[in-house]
Design an enzyme around this catalytic site. Structure first.
Site, PDB file in Angstrom:
ATOM      1  N   GLY A 160       0.827  -1.197   0.000  1.00 14.54           N
ATOM      2  CA  GLY A 160       0.000   0.000   0.000  1.00 14.54           C
ATOM      3  C   GLY A 160       0.862   1.248   0.000  1.00 14.54           C
ATOM      4  N   GLY A 161       0.248   2.365  -0.321  1.00 10.17           N
ATOM      5  CA  GLY A 161       0.932   3.640  -0.291  1.00 10.17           C
ATOM      6  C   GLY A 161       0.944   4.228   1.103  1.00 10.17           C
ATOM      7  NE  ARG A 180       4.096  -2.520  17.492  1.00 11.63           N
ATOM      8  CZ  ARG A 180       5.343  -2.120  17.697  1.00 11.63           C
ATOM      9  NH1 ARG A 180       6.036  -2.626  18.697  1.00 11.63           N
ATOM     10  NH2 ARG A 180       5.890  -1.226  16.908  1.00 11.63           N
ATOM     11  CG  HIS A 216       3.253   1.643  13.790  1.00  9.88           C
ATOM     12  ND1 HIS A 216       3.207   0.674  12.822  1.00  9.88           N
ATOM     13  CD2 HIS A 216       3.099   2.817  13.141  1.00  9.88           C
ATOM     14  CE1 HIS A 216       3.044   1.245  11.627  1.00  9.88           C
ATOM     15  NE2 HIS A 216       2.978   2.543  11.816  1.00  9.88           N
ATOM     16  NE  ARG A 217       7.972   1.211  20.582  1.00  5.70           N
ATOM     17  CZ  ARG A 217       9.028   1.927  20.916  1.00  5.70           C
ATOM     18  NH1 ARG A 217       8.878   3.042  21.619  1.00  5.70           N
ATOM     19  NH2 ARG A 217      10.235   1.536  20.560  1.00  5.70           N
ATOM     20  CG  ASP A 259       4.939  -2.196   9.547  1.00  4.24           C
ATOM     21  OD1 ASP A 259       5.348  -1.700   8.484  1.00  4.24           O
ATOM     22  OD2 ASP A 259       3.952  -1.765  10.169  1.00  4.24           O
ATOM     23  CD  GLU A 298      13.518 -10.178  18.616  1.00  6.33           C
ATOM     24  OE1 GLU A 298      14.541  -9.484  18.365  1.00  6.33           O
ATOM     25  OE2 GLU A 298      13.511 -11.139  19.384  1.00  6.33           O
ATOM     26  CB  ALA A 347      10.002  -2.451  14.712  1.00  6.42           C
TER      27      ALA A 347
END
Length: 405
Positions: A235-236, A281, A277-278, A307, A288, A259
């Site tokens: 994806g963009g 989750r 992002h964290r 990712d 990692e 990561a």
């Protein structure tokens, strides 16, 4: 055991009256859902939907044989409509067992949210686990500290509580042969759009949904949704690709989030992106921070979420000094090709479930610099090679995921 889904929706149902949103507009036909209620062998009713007698009649069933009505919602849950002739609804105290004259046994499970869950064992030993909206079992146990056994079928809020499904898998209550049905489907954003998008999301979690009125047999073989072992999500920028990747593993235990971006001192914008992002989750995931992907892919272990590949490629191109035209032509191109080949080979051999994220940058804009064009071309080649080893490839555009394979 035979069960009929008198309703499969959230307590308020779907669509909501007078709601102009797109989800409600698409909730027509089989995608329109009354509040969840389940009729078991014509004798046990789990929860009540508005107009239960009419709902049963539409499904070709009758409530005349119901001898027990059990409630799962919190005490302050939705108002009840109890038709004449039905026994008064009751709630079994947590960790207590109820034996019915029909031969069914019902164990009340303690939950991590308000309400009561029920483990129903049929006369022939089949096991059905039924959980109220927004809830999962409190720990792994059943009555008297004993572990809840493997279930043949589970009815739960899959999209609202994928972490609860992950815990059921970790405890061995849900296995590869367990039929997982999503119920309590509603208006909330986590429910996704009714129709194909809803069923696509459920399939990635190894679950499915059925229309109101469907009759099912517990323990009867049903093809469990095929969960791909290796998936590439493209994806963009801000297309929703990371959210899609995270969603695909939210219902599985022990995920390792890889990561590849690392940390960048003195860059508050990058820090804010990492923090975002964290926060998404699940707490049960480990992280990692590394670009050394081959050892992770080569080792046995829980699922990996990588990712992303574009940051891995940036790191690899830095190490081979790919940005210098002379060094690139002399040996950089060959060294990078070796690293990409090793990564692709590791993906081909891995036994782990893998979901990887990568940027799609080859949409026609030609970068102004040789280094920019080099990165664009190499990322396109990496994406193609990685995708060739994946059972499923997904493209996300404007938050909508579309399978390419």
């Amino acid at each position: 055991m035979e069960l009929t889904l008198l309703g499969t929706g959230a307590p308020s149902g779907l669509p909501l009256p007078d709601c102009p949103c797109a989800r409600c507009a698409r909730a027509v036909g089989d995608e329109a859902r009354a509040a969840t209620a389940v009729l078991v062998d014509g004798t046990l009713l789990l929860d009540l939907t508005p107009g239960p007698a009419l709902a049963a009649a539409r499904a070709g069933q009758s409530l005349s044989g119901v001898r027990q009505v059990l409630l799962s919602h919190p005490h302050d849950g939705p108002a009840l409509e109890v038709p004449a002739g039905l026994p008064a609804p009751v709630r079994v105290p947590d960790r207590q067992e109820l034996a019915l004259i029909s031969g069914h046994r019902v164990l009340a499970l303690a939950l991590d949210a308000p309400g009561t869950g029920y483990l129903v064992t049929g006369p022939d030993g089949e096991r059905l686990l039924y959980l109220p909206p927004g809830a999962g079992p409190a720990g792994e146990g059943g009555a008297h500290g004993e572990q809840t056994p493997v279930c043949d079928m589970v009815l739960m809020d899959v999209l609202g509580r994928p972490d609860a499904l992950a815990r059921l898998r970790a405890a061995g209550i849900v296995t590869a042969t367990t039929d997982v049905l999503a119920v309590h489907l509603g208006h909330e954003a986590h429910g996704g759009a009714p129709g194909p998008e809803l069923h696509r999301r459920l399939a990635t979690a190894g679950a499915r949904a059925e229309p109101d009125g469907t009759t099912l047999t517990v323990g009867e073989y049903h093809a469990v949704p095929d969960i791909p072992r290796r998936t590439l999500v493209l994806g963009g920028a801000r297309s929703g690709k990371s959210v899609e990747a995270e969603r695909r593993l939210a219902a599985f235990p022990g995920v390792v989030y890889v990561a590849t971006g690392g940390t960048r001192e003195g860059d508050p914008d990058w820090g804010a992106r990492v923090a975002e992002h964290r926060e998404r989750r699940p707490a049960s995931w480990s992280t990692e921070e590394t670009c050394d992907l081959v050892p992770l892919l080569s080792a046995d272990g829980p699922p990996l979420l990588i990712d992303c590949l574009s940051l891995w490629l940036t790191h690899a191109m830095d190490e081979v000094e790919a940005w210098d035209d002379t060094l690139w032509a002399r040996e950089g191109a060959g060294r990078l090709a070796e690293r990409v080949a090793a990564l692709v080979a590791a993906v081909r051999r891995t036994r782990r479930r893998v979901v990887a994220v990568s940027n799609e940058v080859g949409a026609g804009v030609v970068p102004a610099t040789p280094a920019g064009r080099r990165f664009r071309d190499e990322l396109g080649r990496l994406n193609a090679a990685f995708a060739a080893e994946c059972e499923q490839v997904v493209l996300t555009v404007a938050g909508v995921a579309r399978p390419l394979r």
